[in-house]
Design a protein around this motif. Structure first.
Motif, PDB file in Angstrom:
ATOM      1  N   UNK A   1      -6.270  -4.739  -0.705  1.00  0.00           N
ATOM      2  CA  UNK A   1      -4.993  -5.424  -0.899  1.00  0.00           C
ATOM      3  C   UNK A   1      -4.929  -6.524   0.154  1.00  0.00           C
ATOM      4  N   UNK A   2      -4.772  -7.768  -0.284  1.00  0.00           N
ATOM      5  CA  UNK A   2      -4.685  -8.881   0.665  1.00  0.00           C
ATOM      6  C   UNK A   2      -3.430  -9.697   0.411  1.00  0.00           C
ATOM      7  N   UNK A   3      -2.765 -10.066   1.496  1.00  0.00           N
ATOM      8  CA  UNK A   3      -1.602 -10.943   1.433  1.00  0.00           C
ATOM      9  C   UNK A   3      -1.911 -12.193   2.245  1.00  0.00           C
ATOM     10  N   UNK A   4      -1.735 -13.343   1.627  1.00  0.00           N
ATOM     11  CA  UNK A   4      -1.900 -14.631   2.299  1.00  0.00           C
ATOM     12  C   UNK A   4      -0.540 -15.313   2.331  1.00  0.00           C
TER      13      UNK A   4
ATOM     14  N   UNK B   1       4.693 -20.291   1.076  1.00  0.00           N
ATOM     15  CA  UNK B   1       4.107 -19.748  -0.139  1.00  0.00           C
ATOM     16  C   UNK B   1       3.388 -18.453   0.184  1.00  0.00           C
ATOM     17  N   UNK B   2       3.064 -17.695  -0.855  1.00  0.00           N
ATOM     18  CA  UNK B   2       2.407 -16.406  -0.645  1.00  0.00           C
ATOM     19  C   UNK B   2       1.504 -16.074  -1.823  1.00  0.00           C
ATOM     20  N   UNK B   3       0.302 -15.605  -1.522  1.00  0.00           N
ATOM     21  CA  UNK B   3      -0.628 -15.096  -2.525  1.00  0.00           C
ATOM     22  C   UNK B   3      -0.867 -13.617  -2.283  1.00  0.00           C
ATOM     23  N   UNK B   4      -0.963 -12.859  -3.364  1.00  0.00           N
ATOM     24  CA  UNK B   4      -1.339 -11.453  -3.301  1.00  0.00           C
ATOM     25  C   UNK B   4      -2.652 -11.267  -4.053  1.00  0.00           C
TER      26      UNK B   4
ATOM     27  N   UNK C   1      -3.358 -10.799   5.849  1.00  0.00           N
ATOM     28  CA  UNK C   1      -3.482  -9.380   6.161  1.00  0.00           C
ATOM     29  C   UNK C   1      -4.210  -8.685   5.020  1.00  0.00           C
ATOM     30  N   UNK C   2      -5.224  -7.894   5.363  1.00  0.00           N
ATOM     31  CA  UNK C   2      -6.016  -7.182   4.361  1.00  0.00           C
ATOM     32  C   UNK C   2      -6.050  -5.698   4.702  1.00  0.00           C
TER      33      UNK C   2
ATOM     34  N   UNK D   1       0.825  -1.204   0.000  1.00  0.00           N
ATOM     35  CA  UNK D   1       0.000   0.000   0.000  1.00  0.00           C
ATOM     36  C   UNK D   1       0.862   1.258   0.000  1.00  0.00           C
ATOM     37  N   UNK D   2       1.860   1.279   0.872  1.00  0.00           N
ATOM     38  CA  UNK D   2       2.700   2.479   1.011  1.00  0.00           C
ATOM     39  C   UNK D   2       3.568   2.729  -0.218  1.00  0.00           C
TER      40      UNK D   2
END
Length: 202
Positions: free
Chosen positions: A194-197, A141-144, A184-185, A112-113
């Motif tokens: 914006x969501x990060x999993x 692993x990571x999803x955006x 985190x959303x 976001x920043x």
């Protein structure tokens, strides 16, 4: 991490019927990290775990109605997901973990920043290094996601993975090796999310 993909959908609510799975919910609300999540983050964790616990029910009760209400989402990717869920069996649930929640939060804030959309963190730090910072040295692993602030719709879009080679987001969500999660959303002023999993193993 093979690319994010992009879709254009009708701007309307996804309508569905659902009674909460109280047994599933009880399994995840006991985790300390869950209580510190926002409503959207908790909803996301619930739906991901409902999918993993009941992939065939998810296909019947949610994927098929979603594709009927949003025909623009019908594609080869959607058909492959339909087939995959029809053949899937129950997977282990993902328990919220404080260290993964921290990793997800830091990356969501950075996205976001910085007005970027990347798995690379502040000062060019790659995903592997970001995971090591929170004590994860393997199996991660990571999803955006960027789009409508609706946990179930965001999950559906990540699962369909339109335009993503290898369906990397879907692979993370349905990875049987994973059993821990952080979400985190951040909902921006324009209503977009914006969501990060982040996923890992014990």
């Amino acid at each position: 991490m093979d690319g994010q993909g992009a879709v254009i959908m009708q701007d309307k609510a996804f309508v569905y019927q659902h009674t909460r799975d109280s047994t599933l919910l009880y399994s995840i609300i006991r985790e300390q990290a869950f209580s510190k999540m926002s409503d959207i983050e908790q909803e996301s964790v619930y739906w991901i775990n409902f999918l993993r616990s009941n992939p065939r029910t998810f296909r019947t009760n949610f994927l098929k109605p979603f594709l009927a209400q949003f025909p623009e989402m019908q594609s080869a990717a959607a058909r492959s997901l339909d087939k995959e869920l029809a053949e899937a069996t129950s997977m282990s649930i993902l328990l919220p973990a404080t260290n993964l929640e921290k990793a997800a939060m830091l990356q969501a804030r950075y996205l976001v920043e910085s007005n970027q959309f990347t798995h690379t963190g502040p000062k060019g730090k790659p995903f592997k290094s970001r995971m090591e910072d929170v004590g994860v040295k393997e199996c991660a692993g990571e999803n955006l996601f960027e789009g409508k602030a609706d946990p179930l719709v965001s999950l559906m879009l990540l699962l369909i993975d339109q335009g993503v080679t290898g369906y990397g987001h879907r692979r993370a969500l349905l990875n049987e090796a994973f059993n821990m999660i952080g979400v985190s959303a951040v909902v921006e002023d324009n209503g977009a999310m914006i969501m990060v999993q982040v996923f890992s193993c014990r």
